[in-house]
Design a protein around this motif. Structure first.
Motif, PDB file in Angstrom:
ATOM      1  N   MET A 107       0.822  -1.204   0.000  1.00 19.45           N
ATOM      2  CA  MET A 107       0.000   0.000   0.000  1.00 19.45           C
ATOM      3  C   MET A 107       0.858   1.255   0.000  1.00 19.45           C
ATOM      4  O   MET A 107       1.950   1.273   0.589  1.00 19.45           O
ATOM      5  N   GLY A 108       0.379   2.311  -0.633  1.00 20.31           N
ATOM      6  CA  GLY A 108       1.071   3.592  -0.599  1.00 20.31           C
ATOM      7  C   GLY A 108       2.505   3.488  -1.072  1.00 20.31           C
ATOM      8  O   GLY A 108       2.773   3.072  -2.204  1.00 20.31           O
ATOM      9  N   ILE A 109       3.428   3.845  -0.192  1.00 24.19           N
ATOM     10  CA  ILE A 109       4.850   3.772  -0.522  1.00 24.19           C
ATOM     11  C   ILE A 109       5.265   2.344  -0.854  1.00 24.19           C
ATOM     12  O   ILE A 109       6.235   2.119  -1.582  1.00 24.19           O
ATOM     13  N   GLY A 110       4.502   1.358  -0.373  1.00 27.42           N
ATOM     14  CA  GLY A 110       4.779  -0.031  -0.709  1.00 27.42           C
ATOM     15  C   GLY A 110       4.614  -0.315  -2.186  1.00 27.42           C
ATOM     16  O   GLY A 110       5.256  -1.197  -2.744  1.00 27.42           O
ATOM     17  N   THR A 111       3.733   0.453  -2.846  1.00 25.45           N
ATOM     18  CA  THR A 111       3.585   0.359  -4.302  1.00 25.45           C
ATOM     19  C   THR A 111       4.509   1.333  -5.012  1.00 25.45           C
ATOM     20  O   THR A 111       5.202   0.963  -5.966  1.00 25.45           O
ATOM     21  N   THR A 112       4.555   2.588  -4.560  1.00 30.70           N
ATOM     22  CA  THR A 112       5.318   3.587  -5.300  1.00 30.70           C
ATOM     23  C   THR A 112       6.816   3.299  -5.297  1.00 30.70           C
ATOM     24  O   THR A 112       7.511   3.628  -6.255  1.00 30.70           O
ATOM     25  N   MET A 113       7.341   2.676  -4.248  1.00 32.07           N
ATOM     26  CA  MET A 113       8.777   2.357  -4.244  1.00 32.07           C
ATOM     27  C   MET A 113       9.136   1.333  -5.315  1.00 32.07           C
ATOM     28  O   MET A 113      10.282   1.256  -5.765  1.00 32.07           O
ATOM     29  N   LEU A 114       8.161   0.544  -5.755  1.00 25.32           N
ATOM     30  CA  LEU A 114       8.429  -0.496  -6.752  1.00 25.32           C
ATOM     31  C   LEU A 114       8.876   0.093  -8.086  1.00 25.32           C
ATOM     32  O   LEU A 114       9.576  -0.571  -8.854  1.00 25.32           O
ATOM     33  N   PHE A 115       8.473   1.341  -8.348  1.00 23.25           N
ATOM     34  CA  PHE A 115       8.815   1.964  -9.619  1.00 23.25           C
ATOM     35  C   PHE A 115      10.245   2.507  -9.628  1.00 23.25           C
ATOM     36  O   PHE A 115      10.721   2.994 -10.647  1.00 23.25           O
ATOM     37  N   HIS A 116      10.925   2.376  -8.486  1.00 25.53           N
ATOM     38  CA  HIS A 116      12.362   2.645  -8.412  1.00 25.53           C
ATOM     39  C   HIS A 116      13.163   1.347  -8.549  1.00 25.53           C
ATOM     40  O   HIS A 116      14.394   1.395  -8.599  1.00 25.53           O
ATOM     41  N   CYS A 117      12.457   0.226  -8.562  1.00 25.97           N
ATOM     42  CA  CYS A 117      13.124  -1.076  -8.630  1.00 25.97           C
ATOM     43  C   CYS A 117      13.323  -1.493 -10.089  1.00 25.97           C
ATOM     44  O   CYS A 117      12.668  -0.985 -10.996  1.00 25.97           O
ATOM     45  N   ASP A 118      14.218  -2.448 -10.283  1.00 26.43           N
ATOM     46  CA  ASP A 118      14.547  -2.915 -11.635  1.00 26.43           C
ATOM     47  C   ASP A 118      13.840  -4.206 -12.005  1.00 26.43           C
ATOM     48  O   ASP A 118      13.687  -4.511 -13.191  1.00 26.43           O
ATOM     49  N   TYR A 119      13.441  -4.960 -10.996  1.00 28.91           N
ATOM     50  CA  TYR A 119      12.778  -6.246 -11.253  1.00 28.91           C
ATOM     51  C   TYR A 119      11.828  -6.479 -10.087  1.00 28.91           C
ATOM     52  O   TYR A 119      12.214  -6.351  -8.921  1.00 28.91           O
ATOM     53  N   VAL A 120      10.566  -6.809 -10.391  1.00 28.49           N
ATOM     54  CA  VAL A 120       9.548  -6.994  -9.356  1.00 28.49           C
ATOM     55  C   VAL A 120       8.917  -8.368  -9.496  1.00 28.49           C
ATOM     56  O   VAL A 120       8.406  -8.720 -10.561  1.00 28.49           O
TER      57      VAL A 120
END
Length: 252
Positions: A107-120
């Motif tokens: 939720m929240g930052i738990g989702t938005t931080m994923l867009f800084h990641c390279d592989y999910v």
């Protein structure tokens, strides 16, 4: 280092694990500081080739700790020096491949931080949610820049403005989830991906990654813009009313 963030180095991979199950891994100031330190100290360590962020089995994170967020609002925060913003800066400037292992709610930052990641990687129980508008708030984490770039304006609008949730399959269709796995297997599979990345020539990986990503200054500029508006919105009547309603519901 807080006990709610466990950092371990396993071969060439640094694993950053959220461990606050009683609060669904809701992230506090101290947790943001611990994650930031884990990322920052890996930058100039040649032994660390890859990072994994995980919440363990059952939940990734419920996002910002609400009590911490309310404390920020009453003290005039979030400010440019807040622990959340510093953590986001660390993500923006990170040069090591970063993998997210999501099992359960993000939720929240738990989702938005994923867009800084390279592989999910996401398990079939993963659920992505950014309910900013329902709290009278606005997107954070440079999500207003990164999410439309990753999955298009319309999908980003539905998530960031309308607050619609996405499943793991939805995330894969939208392009920000690489692989959907069985419940309890996200972290195991993330380690396999990390080993695959670590086996590649490091300079080629670093240069290619840099070419793929937006310049860090573009990302931090949007982080600052969002943070300024977010701080204003935290003091708005809409947000105050929404948080009072939420707190009353959770305590009732």
């Amino acid at each position: 280092m807080t006990a709610h963030v466990i950092v371990t180095d396993e071969a060439a991979t640094r694993v950053i694990r959220l461990r606050r199950p009683e609060k669904k891994n809701a992230i506090t100031h101290e947790m943001f500081r611990a994650m930031r330190e884990a990322i920052d100290t890996a930058q100039n360590d040649p032994k660390i080739r890859c990072l994994i962020v995980t919440g363990g089995s059952g939940v990734f994170t419920a996002g910002n700790d609400i009590e911490d967020l309310l404390e920020q609002s009453t003290s005039g925060q979030p400010s440019p020096a807040s622990d959340l913003v510093k953590f986001l800066y660390s993500l923006a400037h990170n040069v090591k491949p970063i993998i997210a292992a999501v099992d359960g709610a993000a939720m929240g930052i738990g989702t938005t931080m994923l867009f800084h990641c390279d592989y999910v990687l996401a398990s079939t129980t993963a659920l992505f949610s950014t309910p900013f508008s329902s709290f009278g708030l606005v997107p954070e984490g440079a999500s207003s820049l990164l999410m439309p770039r990753s999955m298009g304006h319309q999908r980003a609008f539905a998530m960031l403005v309308m607050g619609r949730t996405m499943t793991a399959d939805d995330g894969r269709d939208a392009g920000f989830v690489n692989t959907v796995v069985a419940p309890g297997h996200a972290e195991v599979e993330a380690r396999k991906v990390a080993r695959e990345i670590c086996a590649l020539p490091p300079d080629a990986v670093a240069i290619s990654r840099r070419l793929l990503r937006l310049p860090p200054e573009d990302v931090t500029r949007r982080i600052d813009q969002e943070n300024h508006v977010f701080a204003e919105r935290m003091r708005s009547q809409e947000a105050i009313t929404a948080f009072k309603t939420f707190m009353a519901r959770t305590k009732g």
